[in-house]
Design a protein around this motif. Structure first.
Motif, mmCIF file in Angstrom:
data_model
loop_
_atom_site.group_PDB
_atom_site.id
_atom_site.type_symbol
_atom_site.label_atom_id
_atom_site.label_comp_id
_atom_site.label_asym_id
_atom_site.label_seq_id
_atom_site.Cartn_x
_atom_site.Cartn_y
_atom_site.Cartn_z
ATOM 1 N N LYS A 83 -13.047 -39.370 -22.643
ATOM 2 C CA LYS A 83 -13.328 -38.604 -21.432
ATOM 3 C C LYS A 83 -12.464 -37.353 -21.328
ATOM 4 O O LYS A 83 -12.833 -36.388 -20.684
ATOM 5 C CB LYS A 83 -13.052 -39.471 -20.191
ATOM 6 N N ASP A 84 -11.271 -37.441 -21.892
ATOM 7 C CA ASP A 84 -10.245 -36.424 -21.651
ATOM 8 C C ASP A 84 -9.568 -36.050 -22.969
ATOM 9 O O ASP A 84 -8.434 -36.444 -23.227
ATOM 10 C CB ASP A 84 -9.219 -37.018 -20.656
ATOM 11 N N PRO A 85 -10.278 -35.305 -23.832
ATOM 12 C CA PRO A 85 -9.777 -35.093 -25.193
ATOM 13 C C PRO A 85 -8.734 -33.986 -25.339
ATOM 14 O O PRO A 85 -8.125 -33.862 -26.403
ATOM 15 C CB PRO A 85 -11.057 -34.706 -25.957
ATOM 16 N N ASP A 86 -8.466 -33.205 -24.289
ATOM 17 C CA ASP A 86 -7.684 -31.967 -24.443
ATOM 18 C C ASP A 86 -6.294 -32.174 -25.037
ATOM 19 O O ASP A 86 -5.890 -31.469 -25.953
ATOM 20 C CB ASP A 86 -7.548 -31.238 -23.101
ATOM 21 N N VAL A 87 -5.555 -33.141 -24.496
ATOM 22 C CA VAL A 87 -4.173 -33.330 -24.943
ATOM 23 C C VAL A 87 -4.131 -33.721 -26.413
ATOM 24 O O VAL A 87 -3.283 -33.262 -27.178
ATOM 25 C CB VAL A 87 -3.470 -34.416 -24.092
ATOM 26 N N ILE A 88 -5.065 -34.572 -26.811
ATOM 27 C CA ILE A 88 -5.107 -35.020 -28.197
ATOM 28 C C ILE A 88 -5.518 -33.878 -29.111
ATOM 29 O O ILE A 88 -4.960 -33.681 -30.194
ATOM 30 C CB ILE A 88 -6.092 -36.204 -28.353
ATOM 31 N N GLN A 89 -6.484 -33.114 -28.635
ATOM 32 C CA GLN A 89 -6.969 -31.990 -29.446
ATOM 33 C C GLN A 89 -5.843 -30.997 -29.748
ATOM 34 O O GLN A 89 -5.749 -30.470 -30.851
ATOM 35 C CB GLN A 89 -8.107 -31.281 -28.717
ATOM 36 N N GLU A 90 -4.965 -30.805 -28.746
ATOM 37 C CA GLU A 90 -3.831 -29.896 -28.948
ATOM 38 C C GLU A 90 -2.905 -30.367 -30.070
ATOM 39 O O GLU A 90 -2.231 -29.574 -30.708
ATOM 40 C CB GLU A 90 -3.014 -29.775 -27.655
ATOM 41 N N GLN A 91 -2.868 -31.689 -30.279
ATOM 42 C CA GLN A 91 -1.968 -32.231 -31.307
ATOM 43 C C GLN A 91 -2.553 -32.106 -32.708
ATOM 44 O O GLN A 91 -1.853 -32.262 -33.696
ATOM 45 C CB GLN A 91 -1.693 -33.718 -31.041
ATOM 46 N N MET A 92 -3.868 -31.864 -32.790
ATOM 47 C CA MET A 92 -4.516 -31.856 -34.108
ATOM 48 C C MET A 92 -4.336 -30.523 -34.809
ATOM 49 O O MET A 92 -4.435 -29.474 -34.186
ATOM 50 C CB MET A 92 -6.022 -32.116 -33.958
ATOM 51 N N GLU A 93 -4.119 -30.602 -36.111
ATOM 52 C CA GLU A 93 -4.088 -29.361 -36.883
ATOM 53 C C GLU A 93 -5.515 -28.960 -37.218
ATOM 54 O O GLU A 93 -6.388 -29.809 -37.315
ATOM 55 C CB GLU A 93 -3.322 -29.588 -38.187
ATOM 56 N N GLU A 94 -5.686 -27.651 -37.406
ATOM 57 C CA GLU A 94 -7.024 -27.181 -37.756
ATOM 58 C C GLU A 94 -7.418 -27.727 -39.129
ATOM 59 O O GLU A 94 -6.583 -27.779 -40.048
ATOM 60 C CB GLU A 94 -7.015 -25.651 -37.802
#
Ligand code: F0G
Length: 366
Positions: free
Chosen positions: A338-349
């Motif tokens: 539901k709330d992917p933003d914080v996790i997405q910030e941790q991912m490398e491109e």
């Protein structure tokens, strides 16, 4: 169950399962999406953190039909609203209540208006309200402002409020406590959960007390609630005018069920405590990587709180000296997607390589 009700998907869900404990009669139309009956997952890694042969379970409410615990209360609230011939539902929300209300309203064929704090709703939840067809009004204010407006709309217009100030919501949500007792054969010793508007802690405590009164359990758990450090009115015993936390679902400064939450904590000899945003985000990743359960940040507050009880001297409830073989349940309230933003910030491109075995082997260091 006859063939028609099976076709309508009404054989499952908390109303059918716990009808005798709920404010419904044979003439109540049942609006269900098959909510409840969620997994109570035994967690070996969490159990190891407490030691002393204690068992830790996670009640995974994120697998409900709209991905949060709200569906339990919403099936009852919307069924009762329909019985009373309501035509429009309204709620204030930090996201999950609006997603759930919108879905059950769609199922019931009635309309739903949701009042949301602008910019503070996780994207997955906002998309849910939209796709289920709710009317969405964003306000330049926070959840507490939205709830104030909803209360007025409920008084002045033909709206049925489906926030947890509606007792039918609490009645439905207490079924989570029933399921836990039915599953492990008794109430746990400790129950940990995140606290926002404080409806859920109120509902669990009502459920545990009711089952205990009916001799379905021999004991009652200590209720341990966790608020985000920047949004902790119950902990600090004062309204927080500008609540802030990464856990947007519990970004609430003036909870509606404040008194009931205090009563639940006091009567159960429980506790209220806080966890920082850093602890919340760390616990979210930890739970995914060690137990395979991906929850949203607000839900991770319960896990961060669990770690605090295990490790910190500052914890209002310590697990250091609890009796051996104690049973601890942590409710995780909403799904991580539901709330992917914080996790997405941790991912490398991701940098794609040529589609050959050799290139893939090189990336893997083989
Ligand atoms: N966890 C999640 C994922 C939530 O969405 C909420 C509340 C809570 C915990 C706290 O539960 O309010 O009963 O103490 N969400 C509400 C909403 C406020 O609008 O979706 P509570």
């Amino acid at each position: 169950m006859d063939a028609t009700s099976a076709k309508l998907g009404q054989g499952r869900g908390v109303i059918e399962r716990y009808r005798e404990y709920l404010p419904v009669s044979d003439s109540t139309p049942v609006i269900s999406l098959g909510e409840g009956d969620t997994p109570l997952v035994h967690c070996p890694q969490l159990s190891k953190r407490v030691g002393r042969a204690c068992d830790v379970f996670v009640k995974n409410e994120g697998v409900n039909p709209t991905g949060s615990f709200k569906d339990r209360g919403m099936t009852v609230a919307v069924s009762k609203a329909l019985e009373r011939r309501a035509s429009t539902l309204v709620c204030a929300s930090t996201g999950n209540t609006s997603a759930s209300a919108a879905a059950y309203a769609a199922r019931a064929g009635i309309s739903c208006t949701v009042i949301l704090p602008v910019g503070k709703i996780a994207i997955g939840k906002l998309l849910q309200a939209f796709v289920y067809g709710a009317r969405i009004v964003a306000i330049n204010g926070n959840f507490d402002d939205a709830l104030r407006i909803v209360r007025e709309l409920g008084e002045r217009n033909a709206f049925t409020i489906v926030n947890s100030i509606n007792p039918d919501r609490i009645a439905g949500q207490k079924t989570a406590a029933f399921e836990i007792v039915d599953r492990i054969g008794d109430a746990p010793d400790f129950h940990l959960l995140p606290v926002g508007n404080a409806g859920n802690i109120t509902a669990y405590w009502a459920g545990y007390r009711e089952y205990h009164a009916r001799q379905k359990s021999t004991k009652l758990p200590a209720m341990i609630g966790f608020q985000a450090a920047g949004a902790a009115p119950i902990f600090h015993n004062r309204v927080i005018e500008k609540p802030e936390t990464v856990a947007s679902a519990i970004r609430i400064g003036n909870p509606a069920s404040w008194k009931q939450a205090r009563a639940a904590i006091g009567e159960s000899r429980g506790a209220i405590d806080t966890v920082s945003d850093e602890e919340i985000v760390a616990a979210q990743t930890w739970l995914a990587r060690h137990e395979g359960i991906f929850v949203e940040p607000a839900s991770a507050a319960a896990i961060a709180g669990f770690f605090k009880c295990c490790d910190s001297k500052e914890a209002t409830c310590s697990f250091k000296k609890i009796p051996a073989k104690s049973r601890i349940v942590c409710t995780v309230t909403g799904h991580g997607l539901k709330d992917p933003d914080v996790i997405q910030e941790q991912m490398e491109e991701l940098r794609p390589v040529a589609p050959t075995v050799n290139d893939v082997r090189r990336v893997l260091g083989l």
